[in-house]
Design a protein around this motif. Structure first.
Motif, PDB file in Angstrom:
ATOM      1  N   GLU A 168       0.828  -1.205   0.000  1.00 39.04           N
ATOM      2  CA  GLU A 168       0.000   0.000   0.000  1.00 39.04           C
ATOM      3  C   GLU A 168       0.864   1.257   0.000  1.00 39.04           C
ATOM      4  O   GLU A 168       0.557   2.246  -0.686  1.00 39.04           O
ATOM      5  N   ASP A 169       1.947   1.235   0.750  1.00 32.20           N
ATOM      6  CA  ASP A 169       2.823   2.413   0.823  1.00 32.20           C
ATOM      7  C   ASP A 169       3.504   2.672  -0.520  1.00 32.20           C
ATOM      8  O   ASP A 169       3.525   3.818  -1.008  1.00 32.20           O
ATOM      9  N   ILE A 170       4.059   1.628  -1.156  1.00 28.07           N
ATOM     10  CA  ILE A 170       4.739   1.804  -2.447  1.00 28.07           C
ATOM     11  C   ILE A 170       3.732   2.223  -3.527  1.00 28.07           C
ATOM     12  O   ILE A 170       4.045   3.053  -4.399  1.00 28.07           O
ATOM     13  N   LYS A 171       2.539   1.683  -3.459  1.00 27.84           N
ATOM     14  CA  LYS A 171       1.505   2.029  -4.446  1.00 27.84           C
ATOM     15  C   LYS A 171       1.181   3.521  -4.396  1.00 27.84           C
ATOM     16  O   LYS A 171       1.099   4.193  -5.436  1.00 27.84           O
ATOM     17  N   ASN A 172       1.008   4.062  -3.201  1.00 25.92           N
ATOM     18  CA  ASN A 172       0.673   5.483  -3.068  1.00 25.92           C
ATOM     19  C   ASN A 172       1.838   6.371  -3.510  1.00 25.92           C
ATOM     20  O   ASN A 172       1.630   7.409  -4.145  1.00 25.92           O
ATOM     21  N   ARG A 173       3.052   5.967  -3.215  1.00 30.10           N
ATOM     22  CA  ARG A 173       4.209   6.787  -3.575  1.00 30.10           C
ATOM     23  C   ARG A 173       4.477   6.732  -5.079  1.00 30.10           C
ATOM     24  O   ARG A 173       4.947   7.701  -5.677  1.00 30.10           O
ATOM     25  N   LEU A 174       4.195   5.599  -5.741  1.00 34.18           N
ATOM     26  CA  LEU A 174       4.356   5.523  -7.189  1.00 34.18           C
ATOM     27  C   LEU A 174       3.322   6.388  -7.902  1.00 34.18           C
ATOM     28  O   LEU A 174       3.608   6.988  -8.949  1.00 34.18           O
ATOM     29  N   ALA A 175       2.124   6.462  -7.338  1.00 34.89           N
ATOM     30  CA  ALA A 175       1.095   7.311  -7.952  1.00 34.89           C
ATOM     31  C   ALA A 175       1.504   8.781  -7.922  1.00 34.89           C
ATOM     32  O   ALA A 175       1.181   9.546  -8.840  1.00 34.89           O
ATOM     33  N   VAL A 176       2.244   9.183  -6.896  1.00 34.17           N
ATOM     34  CA  VAL A 176       2.681  10.573  -6.784  1.00 34.17           C
ATOM     35  C   VAL A 176       3.661  10.933  -7.894  1.00 34.17           C
ATOM     36  O   VAL A 176       3.646  12.049  -8.433  1.00 34.17           O
ATOM     37  N   VAL A 177       4.523   9.987  -8.290  1.00 40.52           N
ATOM     38  CA  VAL A 177       5.524  10.266  -9.327  1.00 40.52           C
ATOM     39  C   VAL A 177       4.998   9.946 -10.717  1.00 40.52           C
ATOM     40  O   VAL A 177       5.765   9.950 -11.694  1.00 40.52           O
ATOM     41  N   GLY A 178       3.717   9.651 -10.854  1.00 43.89           N
ATOM     42  CA  GLY A 178       3.120   9.462 -12.169  1.00 43.89           C
ATOM     43  C   GLY A 178       3.103   8.042 -12.672  1.00 43.89           C
ATOM     44  O   GLY A 178       3.089   7.828 -13.895  1.00 43.89           O
ATOM     45  N   ILE A 179       3.079   7.073 -11.776  1.00 51.60           N
ATOM     46  CA  ILE A 179       3.005   5.665 -12.194  1.00 51.60           C
ATOM     47  C   ILE A 179       1.787   5.053 -11.502  1.00 51.60           C
ATOM     48  O   ILE A 179       1.903   4.396 -10.454  1.00 51.60           O
ATOM     49  N   PRO A 180       0.587   5.255 -12.052  1.00 51.77           N
ATOM     50  CA  PRO A 180      -0.620   4.722 -11.409  1.00 51.77           C
ATOM     51  C   PRO A 180      -1.025   3.383 -12.032  1.00 51.77           C
ATOM     52  O   PRO A 180      -0.482   2.940 -13.046  1.00 51.77           O
ATOM     53  N   VAL A 181      -2.010   2.765 -11.413  1.00 55.83           N
ATOM     54  CA  VAL A 181      -2.601   1.542 -11.956  1.00 55.83           C
ATOM     55  C   VAL A 181      -3.509   1.904 -13.126  1.00 55.83           C
ATOM     56  O   VAL A 181      -4.290   2.856 -13.057  1.00 55.83           O
ATOM     57  N   THR A 182      -3.387   1.165 -14.220  1.00 55.20           N
ATOM     58  CA  THR A 182      -4.216   1.436 -15.395  1.00 55.20           C
ATOM     59  C   THR A 182      -5.337   0.417 -15.572  1.00 55.20           C
ATOM     60  O   THR A 182      -6.271   0.672 -16.338  1.00 55.20           O
ATOM     61  N   ALA A 183      -5.265  -0.742 -14.918  1.00 53.36           N
ATOM     62  CA  ALA A 183      -6.317  -1.760 -15.038  1.00 53.36           C
ATOM     63  C   ALA A 183      -6.255  -2.676 -13.833  1.00 53.36           C
ATOM     64  O   ALA A 183      -5.202  -2.845 -13.200  1.00 53.36           O
ATOM     65  N   THR A 184      -7.400  -3.261 -13.503  1.00 51.06           N
ATOM     66  CA  THR A 184      -7.502  -4.198 -12.392  1.00 51.06           C
ATOM     67  C   THR A 184      -7.980  -5.546 -12.926  1.00 51.06           C
ATOM     68  O   THR A 184      -8.915  -5.606 -13.719  1.00 51.06           O
ATOM     69  N   VAL A 185      -7.314  -6.601 -12.495  1.00 52.21           N
ATOM     70  CA  VAL A 185      -7.623  -7.954 -12.958  1.00 52.21           C
ATOM     71  C   VAL A 185      -8.304  -8.702 -11.833  1.00 52.21           C
ATOM     72  O   VAL A 185      -7.760  -8.801 -10.722  1.00 52.21           O
ATOM     73  N   GLU A 186      -9.488  -9.226 -12.103  1.00 53.02           N
ATOM     74  CA  GLU A 186     -10.219 -10.040 -11.135  1.00 53.02           C
ATOM     75  C   GLU A 186     -10.857 -11.208 -11.866  1.00 53.02           C
ATOM     76  O   GLU A 186     -11.552 -11.024 -12.863  1.00 53.02           O
ATOM     77  N   LEU A 187     -10.616 -12.403 -11.386  1.00 52.90           N
ATOM     78  CA  LEU A 187     -11.216 -13.586 -11.974  1.00 52.90           C
ATOM     79  C   LEU A 187     -12.588 -13.843 -11.359  1.00 52.90           C
ATOM     80  O   LEU A 187     -12.845 -13.466 -10.207  1.00 52.90           O
ATOM     81  N   PRO A 188     -13.510 -14.464 -12.085  1.00 51.81           N
ATOM     82  CA  PRO A 188     -14.817 -14.805 -11.504  1.00 51.81           C
ATOM     83  C   PRO A 188     -14.664 -15.711 -10.289  1.00 51.81           C
ATOM     84  O   PRO A 188     -13.911 -16.676 -10.312  1.00 51.81           O
ATOM     85  N   GLY A 189     -15.348 -15.344  -9.236  1.00 52.28           N
ATOM     86  CA  GLY A 189     -15.260 -16.128  -8.015  1.00 52.28           C
ATOM     87  C   GLY A 189     -14.159 -15.705  -7.085  1.00 52.28           C
ATOM     88  O   GLY A 189     -14.058 -16.194  -5.966  1.00 52.28           O
ATOM     89  N   GLY A 190     -13.295 -14.780  -7.538  1.00 50.93           N
ATOM     90  CA  GLY A 190     -12.213 -14.319  -6.688  1.00 50.93           C
ATOM     91  C   GLY A 190     -12.668 -13.229  -5.744  1.00 50.93           C
ATOM     92  O   GLY A 190     -13.780 -12.689  -5.860  1.00 50.93           O
ATOM     93  N   PRO A 191     -11.835 -12.844  -4.788  1.00 52.21           N
ATOM     94  CA  PRO A 191     -12.200 -11.805  -3.835  1.00 52.21           C
ATOM     95  C   PRO A 191     -12.308 -10.455  -4.515  1.00 52.21           C
ATOM     96  O   PRO A 191     -11.520 -10.100  -5.388  1.00 52.21           O
ATOM     97  N   ARG A 192     -13.307  -9.698  -4.156  1.00 53.74           N
ATOM     98  CA  ARG A 192     -13.485  -8.362  -4.713  1.00 53.74           C
ATOM     99  C   ARG A 192     -12.573  -7.379  -3.993  1.00 53.74           C
ATOM    100  O   ARG A 192     -12.472  -7.363  -2.774  1.00 53.74           O
ATOM    101  N   ARG A 193     -11.857  -6.579  -4.820  1.00 59.90           N
ATOM    102  CA  ARG A 193     -10.952  -5.591  -4.257  1.00 59.90           C
ATOM    103  C   ARG A 193     -11.242  -4.234  -4.881  1.00 59.90           C
ATOM    104  O   ARG A 193     -11.733  -4.147  -5.998  1.00 59.90           O
ATOM    105  N   ARG A 194     -10.854  -3.240  -4.186  1.00 61.97           N
ATOM    106  CA  ARG A 194     -10.988  -1.884  -4.710  1.00 61.97           C
ATOM    107  C   ARG A 194      -9.679  -1.483  -5.374  1.00 61.97           C
ATOM    108  O   ARG A 194      -8.657  -1.431  -4.723  1.00 61.97           O
ATOM    109  N   GLY A 195      -9.759  -1.221  -6.687  1.00 65.16           N
ATOM    110  CA  GLY A 195      -8.564  -0.889  -7.444  1.00 65.16           C
ATOM    111  C   GLY A 195      -8.162   0.562  -7.273  1.00 65.16           C
ATOM    112  O   GLY A 195      -8.879   1.380  -6.751  1.00 65.16           O
TER     113      GLY A 195
END
Length: 479
Positions: free
Chosen positions: A452-479
């Motif tokens: 979580e910490d690295i994810k937030n710091r990468l977003a600050v320097v312009g490297i965000p998540v562009t897509a979220t992968v979830e398989l049917p039946g898998g746990p739902r997450r907030r991207g």
């Protein structure tokens, strides 16, 4: 004698009973052979005795043969058969016997072949792997236990079933042990296979970091006509991966090379017919994340990747590869990249995979770096490189034009370099590099917090998540 049947005058005898020891016939075997005397050994039978001669039979030992003529007629020809039971110790020379058969047409039968030694029963080089109890926490205990599980529960020649067996080991057997099997399983395997199927046909597929052979088999199944070239630095992992791949029947399509990628990159093309015959249309990075950018630099230097090649990298968030992400996402648009977020295999933590396409601008940037490094090498060694192209030095070691960290900080944000060091520290902590060989010191909760910490710091320097992968039946997450 051992070699051939007697060749000499025909034996002219009768079917009447002969007295024991009565001489029947005397003749010479061959042109220069020993002189043989036939005498009666029992009723209606004759035994041949070779008289001693002055010449030696070239070291060959005389053989023993049985003589059993037909009772109804006088045979004219004979063959020698070996027989230990008819050796007469009191007779001069060596006893031999011949079975005389006048009614057998055609050529004489060949002598019995030389007896061969008995086959030694094949035994394993070590104890039965299933009978070995591997203590948890011992070096390579997790990988060897995975191999045990695959050989016991997998199917020989069925790689699709075996990769599912590996996932079952990581999700089932290791549950509750605080151990984690570092494979690109579940959601990651879907991204990996889909990316490889989208690569341009005709080229090789490169994998850096083979581990236990899971991903290489996944790629071989997804692209049946492709040849997979794997690099693995750990020789124990190489042995385990080759065993698993061979068990699945894919060893003819997957090659596993031992060594650092930086050392193998300069020699791997020569193993497949030269640089123009070995080019990779896709590559999968799954080794130490802090080396991703250096390995990519080596592939660019050797021109081993085709234009438009696909590059997929795992674990770019956890443990992380910040410098590599900066290069493929912000590096003057040399690569077009997507950042995919998904749940880590068999761990309640988020991780990323990056998928990048090499553009034509990456080729031009590699040429510019080549010119800069050539000029720096010329000034250092005072060597004239006029007329020498990068293709001429393709098999020479890659020059170390790596930018020092103090200069590098001017091109790469300082926070990215700080994240780079932090990723290395937690990676060393997890693998036990600085803990006297004791690993597994990072809990799942610590990994989740770190991600979580690295994810937030990468977003600050312009490297965000562009897509979220979830398989049917898998746990739902907030991207």
């Amino acid at each position: 004698p051992k070699a051939r049947a007697p060749v000499g005058p025909a034996f002219s005898g009768s079917s009447e009973e002969l007295a024991l020891g009565e001489v029947v016939k005397t003749f010479t075997l061959g042109r220069d052979g020993p002189r043989v005397t036939l005498y009666a050994a029992k009723k209606t039978a004759a035994t041949a005795v070779a008289e001693p001669e002055t010449k030696k039979l070239r070291g060959k030992k005389a053989a023993t043969a049985a003589v059993e003529p037909e009772e109804s007629a006088a045979p004219s020809r004979g063959t020698i058969r070996k027989s230990k039971s008819l050796i007469d110790a009191d007779a001069p020379g060596v006893a031999a016997a011949a079975l005389l058969d006048d009614h057998q047409p055609g050529p004489r039968p060949k002598p019995n072949p030389i007896p061969r030694p008995l086959k030694v029963e094949r035994r394993p080089l070590g104890p039965d792997l299933n009978a070995v109890n591997i203590k948890m926490g011992a070096p390579y205990s997790k990988e060897i236990r995975a191999l045990q599980y695959i050989l016991k529960n997998g199917r020989k020649g069925d790689p699709a079933y075996n990769v599912n067996t590996i996932e079952n080991f990581g999700q089932g057997v290791l549950t509750g042990t605080r151990q984690w099997l570092k494979i690109a399983g579940h959601e990651k395997s879907v991204c990996l296979t889909a990316t490889m199927q989208a690569a341009r046909p005709g080229g090789f597929i490169l994998e850096v970091g083979t581990y236990v052979g899971y991903s290489s088999q996944k790629m071989a199944i997804a692209v049946p006509d492709a040849h997979i070239v794997c690099m693995e630095v750990d020789p124990v992992h190489v042995v385990i991966a080759k065993t698993v791949i061979d068990f699945g029947g894919l060893l003819d399509r997957i090659d596993v090379w031992t060594g650092h990628s930086k050392d193998l990159a300069g020699r791997i093309a020569g193993r497949y017919g030269g640089p123009y015959r070995c080019r990779f249309s896709a590559a999968f990075f799954d080794q130490k994340g802090s080396r991703y950018d250096e390995d990519l630099q080596a592939l660019e230097w050797m021109e081993l990747m085709t234009p438009g090649a696909l590059l997929i990298a795992d674990n770019v968030l956890k443990p992380g590869a910040p410098v590599f992400l900066w290069k493929v996402c912000q590096g003057e648009h040399e690569y077009k990249s997507q950042i995919l977020s998904m749940q880590e295999f068999a761990m309640p933590a988020e991780d990323w995979m990056s998928v990048s396409i090499k553009t034509h601008k990456a080729e031009l940037a590699a040429d510019e770096r080549w010119e800069e490094s050539r000029e720096a090498e010329r000034q250092r060694k005072e060597v004239d490189y006029v007329g020498i192209t990068r293709q001429d030095l393709r098999f020479t070691p890659m020059p170390k034009y790596k930018i020092p960290e103090d200069v590098r900080a001017g091109e790469i944000p300082v926070d990215v370099m700080n994240m780079h060091r932090e990723c290395d520290r937690i990676r060393d902590k997890a693998t036990g590099t600085n803990l006297k060989g004791r690993g597994h010191s990072v809990s799942f909760d610590e990994w989740k917090t770190f991600s979580e910490d690295i994810k937030n710091r990468l977003a600050v320097v312009g490297i965000p998540v562009t897509a979220t992968v979830e398989l049917p039946g898998g746990p739902r997450r907030r991207g």
